[in-house]
Design an enzyme around this catalytic site. Sequence first.
Site, mmCIF file in Angstrom:
data_model
loop_
_atom_site.group_PDB
_atom_site.id
_atom_site.type_symbol
_atom_site.label_atom_id
_atom_site.label_comp_id
_atom_site.label_asym_id
_atom_site.label_seq_id
_atom_site.Cartn_x
_atom_site.Cartn_y
_atom_site.Cartn_z
ATOM 1 N N GLU A 74 47.521 43.690 33.661
ATOM 2 C CA GLU A 74 47.363 43.123 35.015
ATOM 3 C C GLU A 74 48.746 42.786 35.588
ATOM 4 O OE1 GLU A 74 46.062 39.017 34.863
ATOM 5 O OE2 GLU A 74 45.080 39.135 36.822
ATOM 6 N N ASN A 128 44.152 41.721 43.835
ATOM 7 C CA ASN A 128 44.699 41.926 42.490
ATOM 8 C C ASN A 128 44.046 43.237 42.008
ATOM 9 O OD1 ASN A 128 45.451 41.785 39.797
ATOM 10 N ND2 ASN A 128 45.055 39.588 39.630
ATOM 11 N N LYS A 169 40.072 43.138 41.764
ATOM 12 C CA LYS A 169 39.515 42.062 40.924
ATOM 13 C C LYS A 169 38.407 41.288 41.648
ATOM 14 C CE LYS A 169 41.366 38.332 37.945
ATOM 15 N NZ LYS A 169 42.637 37.729 37.481
ATOM 16 N N GLU A 219 46.054 31.999 41.923
ATOM 17 C CA GLU A 219 45.402 33.289 42.204
ATOM 18 C C GLU A 219 44.423 33.164 43.361
ATOM 19 O OE1 GLU A 219 43.964 36.436 39.578
ATOM 20 O OE2 GLU A 219 44.527 35.106 37.940
ATOM 21 N N CYS A 278 41.498 40.869 33.798
ATOM 22 C CA CYS A 278 41.689 39.545 33.199
ATOM 23 C C CYS A 278 40.441 38.672 33.195
ATOM 24 C CB CYS A 278 42.862 38.832 33.842
ATOM 25 S SG CYS A 278 43.396 37.443 32.824
ATOM 26 N N ASN A 337 46.653 38.487 31.991
ATOM 27 C CA ASN A 337 47.712 37.472 31.848
ATOM 28 C C ASN A 337 46.981 36.168 31.572
ATOM 29 O OD1 ASN A 337 50.670 38.262 33.221
ATOM 30 N ND2 ASN A 337 48.974 39.491 34.009
HETATM 31 N N1 CDV Z 1 44.916 36.150 35.142
HETATM 32 C C1 CDV Z 1 43.750 35.532 34.806
HETATM 33 O O1 CDV Z 1 42.692 35.893 35.321
HETATM 34 N N2 CDV Z 1 43.842 34.500 33.929
HETATM 35 C C2 CDV Z 1 42.712 33.702 33.554
HETATM 36 C C3 CDV Z 1 43.121 32.289 33.186
HETATM 37 C C4 CDV Z 1 43.717 31.572 34.314
HETATM 38 C C5 CDV Z 1 41.925 31.497 32.701
HETATM 39 C C6 CDV Z 1 41.951 34.301 32.371
HETATM 40 O O2 CDV Z 1 40.706 34.352 32.455
HETATM 41 O O3 CDV Z 1 42.565 34.648 31.361
#
Ligand code: CDV
Length: 325
Positions: free
Chosen positions: A47, A124, A141, A160, A186, A211
């Site tokens: 990501e 994203n 996303k 975000e 993510c 991330n």
């Molecule tokens: N980049 C993300 O989506 N990170 C989220 C954190 C913030 C909880 C994740 O679900 O890993």
Amino acid sequence: MTREIVVGAAQLGPISRDDTRAEVVERLLTLLRRGAEHGCELVVFPELALTTFFPRWFLDEGDEAGIAGDTTELDSYYETAMPNPVVQPLFDEAKRLKVGFHLGYAELTDPNDPQGDGTQHRYNTAILVDREGEIVGRYRKVHIPGHENHEPWRNFQHLERRYFEESPEGFDVHEAFGGVFGMAICNDRRWPETYRVMGLQGVEMVLIGYNTPLNYAPDPSQNPLQAFHNHLVMQAGAYQNGTWVVGVAKGGIEEGVESLAQTAIIAPSGQVVAQATTIGDELVTARCDLDMCERYKKTLFDFDRYRRPETYSLITNLNPTPGAT
Ligand code: CDV
């Protein structure tokens, strides 16, 4: 004849705030070439793979009403076209090596795009690029975590929800690399619906970049469980939908914030078949038999035979009555 694909999960270590795109693309090229040496047909990057994880800073002068003031720095983290001149070498090398790739980045849409709605959006985004260097799939996303406003009590921000819109497009699948491919980003990986919506479209490999800070400010008791939860959700998603899952981290300590590594390639059995051992730039590979998906899709998870969607209406009914079906 089996449908096997050698996949490389290209984990990245930290990207600093002052690293240039060109420097980052050089790192991606190194991993892409390493993938080619290992016989990969597809290399999966994480990501927001072109920049530092910029939502950790409050970068505009707006308030609860939203982004305002000088957005020069904020805008500098987004791509306004894909490919663009800085990223073009990656597309060229993919075509030369005949290695496709998956890449996550911040997207600032063109309000004049004839296929758009006439306004500008911040997403994203991830793309799937085939072995000819052509974009064959795009995903924006859906589940956006974090918060909308500056919260100075946190050690670092996770803005975000300020900097990205929730995509209304949902989870498509794409016929590519001789199989059916899907993407998620993510936080999407923590939601069972992500995998199931693609599972219902016959997905055979789900590509997920992430991330994930090790420090979760709203509930630090979850901090020691980050690695467990990461594999828990991806292994469950793989098994319950009879699909491969490739989860790729940007890990290590980036601008003082420690993020989870644990990049993994997971089989439709739910087993981790390859895993990163470092927290930096690292390529892990696996030969993935897409026909293995059938073993699960045609038996325990034969959706047509065993699913009971008429009993699940609470999940999708937007005005549900608890207990009603
Ligand atoms: N980049 C993300 O989506 N990170 C989220 C954190 C913030 C909880 C994740 O679900 O890993």
